[in-house]
Design an enzyme around this catalytic site. Structure first.
Site, short mmCIF file in Angstrom:
data_model
loop_
_atom_site.label_atom_id
_atom_site.label_comp_id
_atom_site.label_asym_id
_atom_site.label_seq_id
_atom_site.Cartn_x
_atom_site.Cartn_y
_atom_site.Cartn_z
N HIS A 578 -42.44 18.14 46.76
CA HIS A 578 -42.27 18.75 48.15
C HIS A 578 -42.84 20.42 47.85
O HIS A 578 -43.21 21.26 48.49
CB HIS A 578 -40.72 18.97 48.37
N ARG A 685 -51.43 8.69 57.54
CA ARG A 685 -50.74 7.78 56.50
C ARG A 685 -49.27 7.51 57.08
O ARG A 685 -48.29 8.13 56.70
CB ARG A 685 -50.63 8.41 54.93
N ARG A 721 -53.82 4.75 60.07
CA ARG A 721 -53.70 3.66 59.14
C ARG A 721 -52.31 2.76 59.42
O ARG A 721 -51.44 3.55 59.19
CB ARG A 721 -54.00 4.18 57.88
N GLU A 814 -61.80 -0.14 51.13
CA GLU A 814 -61.01 0.59 49.98
C GLU A 814 -61.54 -0.50 48.83
O GLU A 814 -61.00 -0.37 47.48
CB GLU A 814 -59.58 0.51 50.21
N ASN A 837 -60.55 7.11 47.46
CA ASN A 837 -59.49 6.92 46.35
C ASN A 837 -59.37 5.58 45.50
O ASN A 837 -59.50 5.40 44.56
CB ASN A 837 -58.00 7.41 46.87
N ASP A 838 -58.91 4.65 46.63
CA ASP A 838 -58.74 3.19 46.29
C ASP A 838 -60.10 2.69 45.83
O ASP A 838 -60.32 1.93 44.92
CB ASP A 838 -58.31 2.35 47.17
N ARG A 848 -56.12 4.91 39.45
CA ARG A 848 -56.06 6.21 40.11
C ARG A 848 -55.06 7.20 39.41
O ARG A 848 -55.21 8.51 39.51
CB ARG A 848 -56.17 6.14 41.39
N CYS A 885 -62.03 8.93 54.37
CA CYS A 885 -60.84 9.67 54.36
C CYS A 885 -60.03 9.89 52.99
O CYS A 885 -59.14 10.46 52.80
CB CYS A 885 -59.83 9.03 55.36
C1 PEP Z 1 -57.75 6.16 50.00
O1 PEP Z 1 -57.66 5.19 49.14
O2 PEP Z 1 -58.89 6.70 49.48
C2 PEP Z 1 -56.91 6.27 50.95
C3 PEP Z 1 -57.43 7.41 51.76
O3 PEP Z 1 -55.93 5.93 51.03
P1 PEP Z 1 -54.33 6.30 50.08
O4 PEP Z 1 -54.88 7.62 49.21
O5 PEP Z 1 -53.42 6.80 50.99
O6 PEP Z 1 -54.32 5.08 49.21
MG MG Z 2 -56.04 3.84 49.62
#
Ligand code: PEP
Ligand code: MG
Length: 952
Positions: A578, A685, A721, A814, A837-838, A848, A885
């Site tokens: 937070h 999210r 999502r 992803e 990210n994934d 990650r 994203c």
């Molecule tokens: C991602 O995986 O890039 C993504 C946006 O989802 P999250 O980071 O919430 O897994």
């Molecule tokens: Mg993801």
């Protein structure tokens, strides 16, 4: 050696969960004067690191190294739990021995227990025990009831080449020639760390008892954050293997497990076991470190100098560290021992002048190695704080690395905010008076919070303060405290120990976001403590400063004066706490996980906090400072300019338009999306809607949350999502089965397929909330065509009933399989949104969340870029659009490449929206395309970064 008496055993204890049992044992140890308050937290922390289940329904929880300073005198308390308590990994315990022991003293007890563990039916006997005396009897070692057996060289292998404990187990299993039943039982038995890198795993033998002993070739293997240097696997029948266990534990009790694991051959290892640790070496000498700051660079160098005066080969090890021998003539190795004040060192010398060398080194260490000797009290204190007090650690003009949690550059003097020590009595006579004190303190704290609430405007901060008021009024918290007061504790002691245990339980949550709420609990805890202890508030400097603290609670952040606090540095913390969220929303650079050494900085020391690259540059040279000032001013000018043009579209110099949207977690912040100039939400999210509550939100609750976002967006599109839990995100009310590889397991859409009703409600709420407003729904973690088809048919069914008018359906890219198959998916989806990210994690096979892999795990790896290109090409061929994203969209170096690859929409962190728009305006589509083409052919991510760097 610890031992039990009948007074140390409670039978028939009706507790039902592990945390409560451990806390109850800690409280008992505390009441009997063995430990100070807070030891329970250490026991729970240890539990999070490694299993303490021994076998046969017995567990031995004990504290961590860090909580050792809380031990006042050695003690053990045993609780007998007739109903059994789950201890993790499918094990149930009936007898729990809570141990408070300095050093590795509990190994002495382990040795005694080892003799009993293999006794057939022990678990049943333990379960059925009624009286303390019966329990004690059961724990007696019944030596000699069966013939003892010893290892032969065929059962031992040394320096086995493996990289994980599991591989070592596999090797052991193949050597033991287990029957399928034995193997099944062995796999059910979790390996137990019995100390100093040695692990034990066992199964009941069908017939003949057997054992295998293996050691590892590499010293760098870890399992559950403990070293792995050796493994003993037993197929147990009778107590014949007891001698072997005894021999083993004798080495461990002597603190020489590493030496045992270091034997060069099977024969040498067997001989060492038979010989025992005491007669192993006489050319050794021990000495305790008496330097206040431990064996840091200066005394370390003195020690090495002293060793180098002798011909003898001299080795040194730290019995309170990992116990491995290293050369005493290497400064790097000596400092690497991590020897703190109070730690015990052992020297071993071989050669003509060995004896002389040992005498000299013993004397040198005992004499302080050229530094003043610390008093014993100071030694204990140094251990207690667990902060790197090594002033040499942060020399002038040094960069300290941490984790960037809020971007930006801040320059100024540091203010080191040492934690306030509250002083209070442990016990009190008059429970009623204590309860009254507590009530008043809580009321005062609540009034303070209300006053703050009325002063602040930021919605995020207001939510936080309101949440803290809720926590203060939570009856489960106050009831816990009242209970402790009734048991004779003072109001302050009762409040603090309850806060401590609640915070520890929260911190142990498998979900990082929930775990970080522990900071909120401690924050309200301190607020009430300040009232209870009448402590003075910390006086902060009246000039602008960089605030350095162990941790910074959300309420401290809300109350800080942004005119004076230039930036924040914390020893611990996480980027998703937070506090971090607040710092980002306040635009204050924040560096977390900077390490304990920052607390040793002198307040007033000039420093540069770089929230972009995650560093703190301490006492920089003038030229560095000037450069940082130029950068900072440049960033400010850029941010001001970007903010001024935030509502304008992002169009490249040659007229190509890129849509820039914002990522949103907290639905309450939707209004800020529009304010920041975003053209919509590119990723909502939704798991945050599910996480912030004790049970799954029903249709109405979800409807309200999604409606509020649509209302705030005022006609702008909302990309949602669907629920993406599993992997690293879990819901407290929705326990998931434990998986070996949660990121590769049942997460995202896979989990929803197991709970279709949940997704159905969510889709219904979304479609109803949208009405005729633009809604884009996408499914997370799709890897296979069947998953998409399943999700689509569920959507079709609900849409047929609700009939929202402006909806598109897409998937997140992803998983590499979807990018590789994008041509097929593109025929059916309306859009793709690439979760870099994934996608990076799965393409590069790099977790990650791993700090160690962070530098390598770069979304600009050409392999990831190729997958992005395949997705875009396939989508565009079918006339569909593609967004990004993941965090890569916020990376200024990635931006021209994503544009050049043809990405239509970038959805980025809220605060970066104006900047990303401004950056798009700096590029031309043609140069972006050229760069992207070159990047696709590059060898690795650093080359791609250089490529863009040269073109900027
Ligand atoms: C991602 O995986 O890039 C993504 C946006 O989802 P999250 O980071 O919430 O897994
Ligand atoms: Mg993801």
């Amino acid at each position: 050696m610890l031992f039990l008496t009948a007074q140390d055993v409670k039978t028939g204890v009706p507790l039902a969960d592990k945390t409560t049992v451990i806390q109850a044992l800690a409280d008992w140890l505390e009441q009997d004067g063995h430990v100070a308050a807070g030891y329970g937290a250490g026991m729970l922390a240890r539990e999070a690191q490694t299993a303490t289940y021994l076998g046969q329904g017995i567990a031995i929880p004990h504290g961590t190294q860090e909580s050792r300073h809380l031990i006042k005198k050695t003690g053990i308390k045993a609780m007998h739990l007739p109903n059994g308590v789950p201890w993790g990994d499918g094990e149930k315990v009936y007898l729990v021995l809570g141990i408070a022991a300095g050093s590795d003293e509990h190994l002495g007890l382990l040795k005694q227990l080892a003799g009993t563990l293999s006794r057939d039916g022990l678990a049943e006997q333990v379960k059925a025990a009624r009286e303390p005396q019966e329990v004690l009897q059961l724990l007696q070692d019944d030596a000699g009831s069966t013939t003892e057996w010893m290892l032969n060289a065929g059962q031992v292998a040394v320096k086995v080449s493996v990289s994980a404990l599991e591989q070592l187990v596999e090797q052991a299993v193949s050597r033991l020639l287990l029957s399928p039943d034995e193997e099944k039982k062995l796999q059910q038995h979790e390996a137990v760390h019995i100390g100093q890198g040695w692990w034990l795993k066992q199964t009941p033998a069908d017939d003949k008892p057997r054992a295998v002993l293996l050691t590892t070739a590499s010293s760098a293997i870890e399992h559950r954050q403990q070293p792995v240097s050796g493994l003993l696997v037993l197929a147990v029948k009778g107590v014949g293997h007891k001698t072997l266990l005894t021999q083993m534990t004798e080495w461990l009790v002597a603190g020489r497990g590493a030496e045992l694991a270091g034997q060069d051959s099977a024969e040498a290892l067997i001989a060492a076991l038979e010989r025992g640790p005491l007669s192993a070496a006489t050319n050794e000498r021990a000495a305790v470190v008496r330097n206040e700051y431990g064996l840091h660079a200066r005394p370390g160098a003195a020690l090495v100098q002293s060793a180098k005066q002798f011909e003898a080969e001299i080795k040194i090890r730290n019995l309170d560290g990992d116990g491995r021998w290293v050369s005493a003539k290497s400064l790097m190795k000596v400092i690497g021992l991590g020897a703190k004040a109070g730690h015990q060192l052992v020297f071993r010398a071989e050669g003509q002048d060995a004896e002389e060398a040992l005498n000299a080194l013993e004397e040198a260490v005992s004499g302080g190695l050229g530094e003043e000797l610390a008093t014993l009290a100071a030694v204990a204190e140094a251990d207690a704080t667990d902060i790197l007090h090594e002033p040499d650690d942060i020399a002038a003009n040094t960069r300290v690395r941490g984790v960037s949690a809020s971007p930006g550059i801040a320059i100024g003097p540091v203010f080191v905010d040492a934690p306030v020590e509250f002083e209070y009595p442990q016990q009190a006579e008059d429970a009623r008076a204590e309860q009254r004190k507590l009530n008043t303190a809580i009321e005062q704290a609540s009034t303070e919070l209300a006053a703050t609430l009325s002063r602040i405007n930021a919605p995020q901060a207001r939510d936080m303060m309101a949440m803290h008021r809720e926590l203060l009024a939570d009856p489960s918290l106050t009831q816990g405290v009242s209970c402790r007061i009734k048991q004779g504790m003072s109001a302050a002691a009762a409040w603090w120990s309850e806060i401590d245990s609640v915070a520890i339980r929260q911190a142990a949550s498998p979900d990082a976001l929930l775990a970080e709420r522990a900071a909120d609990i401690r924050d309200i805890g301190r607020r009430v403590m300040a009232r209870l202890c009448d402590s003075n508030p910390v006086v902060t400097p009246d000039h602008p400063y960089l605030w350095v603290a162990q941790d910074i609670g959300p309420s401290q952040l809300v109350n800080l004066d942004p005119g004076r606090v230039l930036g924040l540095v914390t020893v611990g913390g996480g980027a998703s706490s937070h506090s971090a969220i607040l710092a980002r929303s306040l635009g204050i650079p924040l560096l977390v996980a900077a390490g304990g050494a920052v607390m040793t900085l002198q307040s007033g020391t000039e420093a540069i906090l770089n929230g972009d690259d995650g560093t703190l540059w301490v006492a920089p040279e003038v030229s560095v400072l000037e450069q940082a000032r130029v950068c900072q001013q440049g960033e400010r000018d850029l941010a001001d300019l970007a903010w001024a043009h935030r509502h304008e579209p992002a169009i490249t110099r040659d007229g190509y338009r890129v849509e820039v949207a914002a990522n949103l977690g907290n639905t309450a912040r939707a209004a800020e999306v529009v304010e920041a100039g975003a053209e919509g939400v590119g990723l909502l999210r939704t798991e945050f809607v599910f996480m912030a509550r004790r049970s799954a939100p029903d249709l109405d609750a979800q409807l309200a949350a999604y409606r509020s976002v649509f209302d705030a967006l005022d006609g702008r599109p909302l990309v949602v999502r669907t629920l993406d839990v599993g992997g690293d995100k879990s819901l407290p009310y929705w326990p998931e089965p434990k998986e070996g590889n949660p990121f590769l397991g049942v997460r995202g859409i896979r989990l929803c397929m197991q709970k279709p009703a949940l997704l159905e409600t969510q889709l219904r709420a979304l479609l109803m909330a949208a009405g005729d407003r633009p809604l884009r729904i996408m499914f997370p973690m799709v890897a296979d065509w069947s998953e998409w088809r399943w999700a689509r048919s569920l959507f079709d069914k609900i849409q047929a009933e609700v009939q929202a008018t402006n909806v598109q359906l897409g998937i997140m890219v992803e998983v590499p399989s979807v990018a590789l198959n994008a041509g097929v998916f593109a025929q059916e989806v309306d859009f793709f949104s690439i979760g870099t990210n994934d996608l990076t994690q799965y393409t590069l096979a790099m977790d990650r969340g791993s700090a160690e892999l962070a530098a390598l795990s770069d979304g600009l790896n050409p392999a990831v870029l190729r997958l992005i290109k395949m997705t875009v090409d396939a989508a565009h061929a079918e006339g569909k659009w593609v967004g990004v994203c993941g965090e890569l969209g916020s990376d200024p170096v990635a931006l021209p490449l994503l544009v050049g690859l043809g990405v239509d929409e970038l959805s980025v962190t809220l605060r970066r929206v104006p900047l990303v728009k401004a950056q798009v305006r700096e590029w031309s589509l043609s140069s972006c395309r050229q760069l992207a083409e070159q990047a696709l052919k590059a060898s690795d991510a650093p080359t791609v970064r250089q490529l863009v760097g040269a073109a900027r």
